[in-house]
Design an enzyme around this catalytic site. Structure first.
Site, mmCIF file in Angstrom:
data_model
loop_
_atom_site.group_PDB
_atom_site.id
_atom_site.type_symbol
_atom_site.label_atom_id
_atom_site.label_comp_id
_atom_site.label_asym_id
_atom_site.label_seq_id
_atom_site.Cartn_x
_atom_site.Cartn_y
_atom_site.Cartn_z
ATOM 1 C CB SER A 77 -55.415 -11.384 2.073
ATOM 2 O OG SER A 77 -56.767 -11.121 2.141
ATOM 3 C CE LYS B 178 -59.681 -10.149 0.629
ATOM 4 N NZ LYS B 178 -59.643 -9.314 1.379
ATOM 5 C CB SER C 158 -56.985 -9.308 5.122
ATOM 6 O OG SER C 158 -56.280 -9.929 4.815
HETATM 7 N N1 GLN Z 1 -51.815 -11.637 6.916
HETATM 8 C C1 GLN Z 1 -52.591 -12.035 7.250
HETATM 9 C C2 GLN Z 1 -53.215 -14.324 7.400
HETATM 10 O O1 GLN Z 1 -52.460 -14.031 6.130
HETATM 11 C C3 GLN Z 1 -54.149 -12.055 7.505
HETATM 12 C C4 GLN Z 1 -55.093 -12.464 6.554
HETATM 13 C C5 GLN Z 1 -56.302 -11.859 6.718
HETATM 14 O O2 GLN Z 1 -56.606 -11.381 7.395
HETATM 15 N N2 GLN Z 1 -57.198 -12.194 5.522
HETATM 16 O O3 GLN Z 1 -53.810 -15.041 7.362
#
Ligand code: GLN
Length: 491
Positions: A154, A79, A178
């Site tokens: 994400s 990532k 994420s």
């Molecule tokens: N969907 C969550 C957010 O928007 C989780 C994001 C993450 O785990 N980086 O913050």
């Protein structure tokens, strides 16, 4: 020879050691797959130009009879939140569009020490803020099962890359779901380790008390291998734990589930859950039962606060972490030779105004508000207090059970464009995942079935702190029973 891109990391490593194929052939196979499919999927932001040379070095080691490591010769997609020495690291943002780190994250160093080769850097929501990959400055990544749908986020690129056979394993980060949510949407395994298992050194910080990196792969065994490589104390991250790192890839192989207690939090099954997701959890229950598991109803009463407190704590920490991107030392700098800055404030405003996307700005604004004097106690402090209560709920629940079974999300993947203009609906998607981060627990998503529309669905397992052995053992046993056919038809 079986198609290389369909092999697991474990099989690739074994095939290299037994000289079935060469590391350069492996790398070439995955690069060709990227060449054929990434134009459409957009799972990668950049590729590692040195990947073939590095594969050649593995072949040389093999020729000399040297040990290549547990992930020797295995391509890994990383990532774009993780710094890679000499390789662009953007965090999915225009702010870091041209940032080339002078050092690598501990996770990357450890993967390389185990012999893995970074094949490329994966697309993601900007600064990991999002659930659909649509906030990426580099365009949204698409779901390999159906390109009209989001891959989740994400770490959407990391999940799509593995699902589309563009890499056998990848690394994501999980602050509120994420890793687990995109894993579920793309039909791959995704593991978020206990907070403190994996060093955050060299990972672009979103919300430091929640962030944790972890693997995505097609099997629990592969994720276990990656965890063996990346977990453990790191002197560069004082929150890392000295807890023993086990050889999970072997210790979780034949775990008996007889008498194992599986908790079902009653609050998790009150929400309106998509019937296909419900079915996936039901069939996991049946499989676990047939292996001798017992079920207990547990209660996590503070579940209803998990999304609100997550979005207070995560945005508060983000507003502080992202303050460093002002165009002086870090981040995008506006074209001041064209139009000079009026004053220092104008200089900052232009750099940050141009560098950050809309969702990141929304979160910085929210977090700045919840940390501001007069509101700090009412929001940030209160959220931290409720977070403690939530953690206590889990500690009590794990006195009654070994693992918790739940959905990952209320629905399978949604369509691109469907929720992006409605942040509240998007945030609600995190109902079952954020509490794991808030409590610092390990959790994973295991693909089990397809929805009626042919989209993958995963189930979530959560364990008590540092109980990865149990977590992975149960998941591995369940994986054997489900035999999920995880290959999208057009890749
Ligand atoms: N969907 C969550 C957010 O928007 C989780 C994001 C993450 O785990 N980086 O913050």
């Amino acid at each position: 020879m079986s198609e290389i891109t369909n092999l697991t990391a474990k099989e690739i490593n074994a095939g290299l050691v037994s000289k079935k194929f060469k590391a350069t052939e492996v790398m070439q196979a995955f690069l060709s797959q990227i060449e054929s499919h990434d134009g459409e999927l957009n799972a990668f932001i950049s590729l590692n130009e040195k990947a073939m040379d590095q594969a050649q070095a593995v072949d040389q080691k093999l020729a000399k009879g040297e040990d290549i490591g547990i992930l020797g010769g295995v391509p890994v997609a990383v990532k774009d939140m993780l710094c890679t020495n000499g390789l662009k690291t953007t965090a999915g943002s225009k702010m870091l569009e041209n940032f080339i780190p002078p050092y690598s994250a501990t996770v990357v160093n450890r993967l390389e020490k185990s012999g893995a080769i970074v094949i490329g850097k994966c697309n993601q929501d900007e600064f990991a803020m999002g659930s659909s990959n649509e906030t990426s400055f580099f365009g949204n990544c698409k779901n390999p099962w159906n390109t009209e749908f989001v891959p989740g986020g994400s770490s959407g690129g990391s999940a799509a890359a593995v699902a589309a056979r563009m890499a056998p394993i990848s690394i994501g980060t999980d602050t509120g779901g994420s890793i687990r949510q995109p894993a579920s949407f793309c039909g791959v395994v995704g593991v978020k380790p206990t907070y403190g298992r994996v060093s955050r050194y060299g990972i672009v910080a979103f919300a430091s008390s929640l962030d944790q990196a972890g693997p995505l792969s097609r099997t629990i065994e592969d994720s276990s291998l990656v965890l063996e490589s990346i977990c453990g104390y790191d002197e560069f991250d004082s929150t890392t734990s000295k807890e023993k790192v086990e050889s999970w890839s072997s210790s979780t192989e034949n775990v008996s589930l007889k008498g194992l207690k599986v908790g079902l939090p009653k609050e998790y099954f009150q929400d309106s859950i998509d019937p296909d997701v419900e079915k996936a959890v039901e069939s996991a229950k049946k499989n676990l039962e047939s292996m001798g598991c017992e079920f207990v109803e547990v209660s996590i009463p503070h579940t209803k606060y998990s999304v609100p407190i997550y979005y207070i704590i995560a945005t508060s920490e983000a507003s502080s972490n992202l303050a460093r991107y002002d165009g002086v030392r870090f981040g995008h700098r506006s074209n001041f030779s064209e139009k000079p800055a009026a004053d220092l404030l104008d200089f900052y405003c232009r750099n940050r105004g141009e560098g950050f996307g809309a969702e990141v700005k929304r979160r910085i604004s929210l977090g700045t508000f919840t940390l501001s004097s007069g509101y700090y106690d009412a929001y940030y402090n209160k959220a931290c207090q409720v977070r403690n209560l939530l953690r206590q709920d889990f500690v009590s629940a794990f006195k009654q059970c070994d693992v918790i079974l739940s959905p990952v999300t209320t629905t399978p993947a949604f369509k691109i464009g469907e929720r992006i203009s409605d942040p509240i609906t998007m945030y609600k998607n995190d109902i079952f995942t954020t509490s794991t981060n808030l409590a610092g627990l390990p959790g994973l998503s295991l693909p089990t079935s397809l929805s009626k529309d042919g989209l993958p669905i995963g189930i979530q397992l959560t364990a008590s702190h540092f109980e990865e052995t149990k977590l992975l053992g149960v998941a591995r046993a369940l994986e054997k029973m489900t035999s999920f056919e995880g290959r999208p038809s057009n890749v």
